[in-house]
Enzyme design. Structure first.
Site, PDB file in Angstrom:
ATOM      1  N   ASP A  58      -2.318   6.382  -3.477  1.00  0.00           N
ATOM      2  CA  ASP A  58      -1.237   5.700  -2.777  1.00  0.00           C
ATOM      3  C   ASP A  58      -0.703   4.590  -3.684  1.00  0.00           C
ATOM      4  OD1 ASP A  58      -3.420   4.002  -2.575  1.00  0.00           O
ATOM      5  OD2 ASP A  58      -2.845   3.247  -0.612  1.00  0.00           O
TER       6      ASP A  58
ATOM      7  N   SER B 145       0.816  -1.212   0.000  1.00  0.00           N
ATOM      8  CA  SER B 145       0.000   0.000   0.000  1.00  0.00           C
ATOM      9  C   SER B 145       0.851   1.264   0.000  1.00  0.00           C
ATOM     10  CB  SER B 145      -0.967  -0.042   1.187  1.00  0.00           C
ATOM     11  OG  SER B 145      -1.915   0.978   1.113  1.00  0.00           O
TER      12      SER B 145
ATOM     13  N   ASP C 264      -5.740   2.266  -3.762  1.00  0.00           N
ATOM     14  CA  ASP C 264      -7.030   2.066  -3.115  1.00  0.00           C
ATOM     15  C   ASP C 264      -7.426   3.262  -2.242  1.00  0.00           C
ATOM     16  OD1 ASP C 264      -5.253   1.657  -1.035  1.00  0.00           O
ATOM     17  OD2 ASP C 264      -6.118  -0.243  -0.373  1.00  0.00           O
TER      18      ASP C 264
ATOM     19  N   ASP D 130      -0.939   1.331  -4.087  1.00  0.00           N
ATOM     20  CA  ASP D 130      -1.789   0.334  -4.751  1.00  0.00           C
ATOM     21  C   ASP D 130      -3.130   0.918  -5.168  1.00  0.00           C
ATOM     22  OD1 ASP D 130      -2.810   0.553  -2.170  1.00  0.00           O
ATOM     23  OD2 ASP D 130      -3.368  -1.563  -2.048  1.00  0.00           O
TER      24      ASP D 130
END
Length: 445
Positions: A238, A99, A242, A240
């Site tokens: 961010d 993340s 999400d 990834d």
């Protein structure tokens, strides 16, 4: 939380806390478990950090060694893996990502057919297998699985997102910071397809620059770019993709609390805010609670973690929930946070109301907030300590409803997070220090 699985899957420094061997073992158990149930296909996605290729290969090798086929979706956002797992012929999905963490960390998030992170029984079984408590045989001969490249998954996901938000964005000027991560492969494509004029920053991943001085956790340089340009909205993702932290033309940040405030009021006015309630976590700013109270909108509160938010939403048929960090869930569209969906949801409100992002933010006063991380030897003991509890109670009593102190253990690190909110920065520093000093004195690493 389990022994290896935290609130966001398995996390660790690549080749230290999270090795290729560990990924292989996790893949083996997933392959064995789902092949026993007659389900053969598992999809894998990854973000752009250096170790993702290594862990993808190890995970896929484990999966195929137990008779399932591993479909490699390549570099993509975490929510894409959720979407593919739910809507296509996959028993389960795995995303290789840490993340918003630095490139040297990585993780494995596993999503069920319902599009939520694995919980409870299956996580416990994987942990037992990691610890050698369970033995499983290898598949042999014609029972060994295959590795299948699956780049078309990206188009399937983009087609879905655009169809959910069929906006006409011609004439809308958008700047975006892709964090040198997963959004590099999706965000610009989706927004240009809808007609937006896009200026892109930090979209050249090299394996080590993901989240480095960029993206939603480090937006400072992007905020300055916003002030110099002539944009309607700024987007920061961010690693990834999400999460989404929006940026106004004046460079001011629009975090998850603002998104919940804006969309909560919009859905309420449209008559679609089920049970007149939004969902957020204990970390939401005090200003959001007060603003929602003024707007006569209910707020359901959960522990920190998007899976707790989503659990609350599903159990109570709520359509909107999320976290201050920019992880927002629109349950009528997806089962998890999606930075692209969050951006499109806000753009839809802007288009339909004719208001700028600054105008939509009016009415929410964000209280000063300070977060201090305290390294501890054993985070499990701190919260039950009488002296710590006494210090917390005293601060909250002194603040008398005009602020609060919140202490919670990190889900992934040996840290206690001490968060203070109050009417001034000075008060935050004072009360945060009072509690942090007690923790350091008794449990500091």
């Amino acid at each position: 939380m389990g022994k290896y699985f935290g609130t966001d899957g398995i996390r660790g420094k690549a080749n230290e806390g999270l090795t290729a061997e560990r990924a292989f073992v996790v893949g083996r158990y997933l392959g064995w478990y789902y092949s026993q149930k007659g389900k053969k296909n598992i999809v894998i996605g990854k973000d752009t950090r250096l170790s993702s290729d290594m862990l993808e290969s190890a995970l896929a090798a484990g999966i195929t060694s137990e008779g399932c086929d591993a479909y490699l979706a390549g570099y993509c956002p975490t929510p894409m893996i959720c979407y593919l797992t739910v809507h296509e012929d996959f028993a389960v999905g795995a995303m290789i990502s840490a993340s918003h963490n630095p490139f040297y960390d990585n993780g494995i998030k596993v999503f069920s057919k319902q599009g939520v992170k694995l919980q409870g029984e299956v996580e416990a079984l994987i942990e037992d297998y990691i610890d050698g408590k369970i033995e499983i045989p290898y598949k042999t001969e014609g029972e060994i699985g295959r590795i299948v490249n699956y780049p078309e998954g990206l188009d399937h996901y983009l087609n879905f997102v655009v169809s959910e938000f069929p906006l006409d964005l011609h004439g809308t000027k958008i700047a975006m910071d892709c964090a040198n991560g997963s959004a590099t492969y999706t965000a610009e494509k989706a927004l240009r397809r809808l007609g937006a004029e896009c200026t892109i920053f930090c979209n050249d991943p090299n394996g080590t620059n993901i989240n480095r001085k960029c993206g939603s956790t480090h937006p400072e340089r992007f905020q300055e770019y916003m002030k110099l340009g002539s944009y309607d909205l700024g987007l920061t993702f961010d690693g990834d993709a999400d999460r989404q932290i929006l940026v106004r033309p004046d460079g001011e940040l629009v975090n998850g609390d603002y998104v919940l405030y804006i969309c909560g009021k919009y859905y309420r006015d449209k008559g679609v805010l089920t049970n007149n309630t939004i969902v957020t976590t204990v970390m939401a700013n005090l200003g959001l609670w007060k603003a929602m109270e003024r707007e006569h909108i209910n707020v359901a509160k959960t522990d920190v973690g998007d899976k707790y938010v989503y659990d609350c939403m599903i159990k109570n048929d709520y359509i909107l929930g999320g976290e201050q960090s920019g992880h927002i869930i629109f349950s009528r569209h997806e089962t998890t946070g999606d930075g692209l969906v969050t951006a499109l949801a806000i753009l839809k409100v802007m288009k339909n109301t004719g208001k700028s992002i600054a105008e939509l933010c009016e009415g929410l006063r964000i209280y000063p907030q300070l977060l201090v991380n305290v390294k501890v030897n054993d985070k499990t003991k701190v919260m039950d300590d009488p002296e710590v509890q006494e210090a917390i109670a005293k601060v909250n009593k002194d603040l008398d409803g005009n602020g609060r102190i919140l202490v919670r253990p990190s889900g992934t690190e040996p840290l206690l997070r001490v968060m203070a909110e109050a009417e001034t920065d000075e008060i935050c520093q004072k009360v945060c220090g009072q509690v942090a000093d007690v923790i350091k004195a008794k449990f500091g690493a």
